[in-house]
Scaffold this motif. Structure first.
Motif, PDB file in Angstrom:
ATOM      1  N   ILE A   4     -38.841  24.177  44.217  1.00  0.00           N
ATOM      2  CA  ILE A   4     -39.985  24.965  43.785  1.00  0.00           C
ATOM      3  C   ILE A   4     -40.209  24.789  42.395  1.00  0.00           C
ATOM      4  O   ILE A   4     -39.400  25.021  41.307  1.00  0.00           O
ATOM      5  N   GLU A   5     -41.498  24.610  41.975  1.00  0.00           N
ATOM      6  CA  GLU A   5     -41.804  24.241  40.480  1.00  0.00           C
ATOM      7  C   GLU A   5     -42.841  25.361  40.076  1.00  0.00           C
ATOM      8  O   GLU A   5     -43.687  25.705  40.910  1.00  0.00           O
ATOM      9  N   THR A   6     -42.602  25.734  38.803  1.00  0.00           N
ATOM     10  CA  THR A   6     -43.704  26.742  38.057  1.00  0.00           C
ATOM     11  C   THR A   6     -44.178  25.783  37.015  1.00  0.00           C
ATOM     12  O   THR A   6     -43.669  24.669  36.692  1.00  0.00           O
ATOM     13  N   GLU A   7     -44.832  26.669  36.164  1.00  0.00           N
ATOM     14  CA  GLU A   7     -45.485  26.090  34.940  1.00  0.00           C
ATOM     15  C   GLU A   7     -44.218  25.683  34.168  1.00  0.00           C
ATOM     16  O   GLU A   7     -44.311  24.501  33.618  1.00  0.00           O
ATOM     17  N   ARG A   8     -43.162  26.568  34.008  1.00  0.00           N
ATOM     18  CA  ARG A   8     -41.875  26.125  32.840  1.00  0.00           C
ATOM     19  C   ARG A   8     -40.429  25.695  33.747  1.00  0.00           C
ATOM     20  O   ARG A   8     -39.836  25.425  33.049  1.00  0.00           O
ATOM     21  N   LEU A   9     -40.630  26.158  34.901  1.00  0.00           N
ATOM     22  CA  LEU A   9     -39.303  26.045  35.658  1.00  0.00           C
ATOM     23  C   LEU A   9     -39.443  25.162  36.869  1.00  0.00           C
ATOM     24  O   LEU A   9     -40.344  24.803  37.518  1.00  0.00           O
ATOM     25  N   ILE A  10     -38.011  24.941  37.206  1.00  0.00           N
ATOM     26  CA  ILE A  10     -37.703  24.157  38.640  1.00  0.00           C
ATOM     27  C   ILE A  10     -36.691  24.868  39.085  1.00  0.00           C
ATOM     28  O   ILE A  10     -35.677  25.577  38.496  1.00  0.00           O
ATOM     29  N   ALA A  65     -31.143  27.731  41.514  1.00  0.00           N
ATOM     30  CA  ALA A  65     -30.701  27.722  40.464  1.00  0.00           C
ATOM     31  C   ALA A  65     -32.043  27.692  39.611  1.00  0.00           C
ATOM     32  O   ALA A  65     -32.922  27.004  39.999  1.00  0.00           O
ATOM     33  N   ILE A  66     -32.205  28.593  38.623  1.00  0.00           N
ATOM     34  CA  ILE A  66     -33.188  28.580  37.687  1.00  0.00           C
ATOM     35  C   ILE A  66     -32.987  27.603  36.554  1.00  0.00           C
ATOM     36  O   ILE A  66     -32.246  27.812  35.822  1.00  0.00           O
ATOM     37  N   CYS A  67     -34.025  26.669  36.674  1.00  0.00           N
ATOM     38  CA  CYS A  67     -33.869  25.421  35.497  1.00  0.00           C
ATOM     39  C   CYS A  67     -35.161  25.338  34.718  1.00  0.00           C
ATOM     40  O   CYS A  67     -36.034  25.487  35.253  1.00  0.00           O
ATOM     41  N   LEU A  68     -34.998  25.005  33.342  1.00  0.00           N
ATOM     42  CA  LEU A  68     -36.274  24.882  32.764  1.00  0.00           C
ATOM     43  C   LEU A  68     -36.465  23.349  32.992  1.00  0.00           C
ATOM     44  O   LEU A  68     -35.636  22.495  33.176  1.00  0.00           O
ATOM     45  N   LYS A  69     -37.952  23.147  32.881  1.00  0.00           N
ATOM     46  CA  LYS A  69     -38.160  21.657  33.554  1.00  0.00           C
ATOM     47  C   LYS A  69     -37.905  20.777  32.726  1.00  0.00           C
ATOM     48  O   LYS A  69     -37.690  19.463  32.915  1.00  0.00           O
ATOM     49  N   LYS A  99     -38.224  36.579  28.173  1.00  0.00           N
ATOM     50  CA  LYS A  99     -39.100  35.314  27.850  1.00  0.00           C
ATOM     51  C   LYS A  99     -39.824  35.437  29.144  1.00  0.00           C
ATOM     52  O   LYS A  99     -40.686  34.411  29.160  1.00  0.00           O
ATOM     53  N   GLY A 100     -39.722  36.217  30.245  1.00  0.00           N
ATOM     54  CA  GLY A 100     -40.528  36.259  31.242  1.00  0.00           C
ATOM     55  C   GLY A 100     -39.962  35.140  32.254  1.00  0.00           C
ATOM     56  O   GLY A 100     -40.766  34.903  33.224  1.00  0.00           O
ATOM     57  N   ILE A 101     -39.057  34.653  32.285  1.00  0.00           N
ATOM     58  CA  ILE A 101     -38.386  33.449  32.986  1.00  0.00           C
ATOM     59  C   ILE A 101     -37.989  34.227  34.447  1.00  0.00           C
ATOM     60  O   ILE A 101     -38.377  33.582  35.425  1.00  0.00           O
ATOM     61  N   CYS A 102     -37.351  35.410  34.495  1.00  0.00           N
ATOM     62  CA  CYS A 102     -37.041  35.780  35.567  1.00  0.00           C
ATOM     63  C   CYS A 102     -38.299  36.348  36.463  1.00  0.00           C
ATOM     64  O   CYS A 102     -38.256  36.000  37.519  1.00  0.00           O
ATOM     65  N   CYS A 106     -39.390  34.868  39.997  1.00  0.00           N
ATOM     66  CA  CYS A 106     -39.380  35.674  41.202  1.00  0.00           C
ATOM     67  C   CYS A 106     -40.711  35.634  41.818  1.00  0.00           C
ATOM     68  O   CYS A 106     -41.011  35.723  42.991  1.00  0.00           O
ATOM     69  N   ARG A 107     -41.888  35.367  40.991  1.00  0.00           N
ATOM     70  CA  ARG A 107     -43.374  35.329  41.328  1.00  0.00           C
ATOM     71  C   ARG A 107     -43.343  33.982  42.493  1.00  0.00           C
ATOM     72  O   ARG A 107     -43.885  33.874  43.426  1.00  0.00           O
ATOM     73  N   ALA A 108     -42.620  32.846  41.844  1.00  0.00           N
ATOM     74  CA  ALA A 108     -42.567  31.596  42.660  1.00  0.00           C
ATOM     75  C   ALA A 108     -41.870  31.868  43.954  1.00  0.00           C
ATOM     76  O   ALA A 108     -42.296  31.246  45.153  1.00  0.00           O
ATOM     77  N   VAL A 109     -40.668  32.623  43.968  1.00  0.00           N
ATOM     78  CA  VAL A 109     -40.026  32.833  45.202  1.00  0.00           C
ATOM     79  C   VAL A 109     -40.924  33.625  46.148  1.00  0.00           C
ATOM     80  O   VAL A 109     -40.922  33.285  47.551  1.00  0.00           O
TER      81      VAL A 109
END
Length: 191
Positions: A4-10, A65-69, A99-102, A106-109
């Motif tokens: 799953i990709e988000t604005e900042r995350l993989i 895993a929560i990763c930064l892009k 930093k709003g990462i969780c 969570c929104r992506a999941v």
């Protein structure tokens, strides 16, 4: 659903190459305070935890895993259990707190789960960890009740707040397993 990709995350599955990053996340005593496990002691325990994650996924749970892009290195993890609680859990390295990462993960999941037949998710947080509750509120989860549990394996009495997000539109649906299981349960006024 493996990626799953988000604005900042993989968000992706952990691999054997991630063992050092996983160890860094889960051996930190500050990160571990509110997790249902003790801090990992060494790389061997991190390897064993990778096997636990593989089994979790085999049992139809979701575990990412929560990763930064920018580097695709795990800085945290997020999971949803396969049991009837569909429990959402997350943790993030201390350097990435606030930093709003969780919330973003969570929104992506949740967006992904809405494409499945899972009717709801639950999540609990220790009353001494209100920031986790703020994440739950930020992603649209609704507080339902609180309960006391002698929490294992740490063997400490914890008051948990249980939140729920229903996907099928029935806002009155409440997962009552914890309410029924623990004799000390109540409803609080949550700000």
């Amino acid at each position: 659903m493996d990626y799953i990709e988000t604005e900042r995350l993989i968000l992706r599955h952990f691999t054997e190459k991630d063992v050092n990053a996983l160890f860094t996340i889960l051996n930190d005593k500050d990160v571990n305070v509110f997790l249902p496990m003790f801090p990992l002691k060494d790389i061997e325990e991190a390897k064993e935890y990778l096997l636990y994650i593989e089994n979790y996924i085999r049992q139809k749970g979701f575990y990412y895993a929560i990763c930064l892009k920018e580097d695709n290195i795990p800085i945290g993890c997020i999971h949803v259990s396969a049991d009837d609680s569909h429990d959402l859990g997350y943790s993030i390295s201390r350097n990435f707190w606030h930093k709003g990462i969780c919330t973003e993960a969570c929104r992506a999941v949740i967006d992904m789960l809405k494409q499945t037949d899972i009717p709801y998710i639950t999540a609990t947080h220790d009353v001494n960890n209100p920031r986790s509750g703020k994440v739950m509120q930020a992603i649209g989860m609704v507080y339902k009740y609180s309960y006391e549990e002698l929490w294992q394996p740490k063997n400490i009495l914890v008051t948990f707040r249980m939140y729920q997000l229903n996907f099928e539109g029935d806002e009155n649906r409440v997962y009552r397993k914890y309410w029924n299981k623990y004799s000390t349960h109540f409803i609080e006024e949550i700000p």
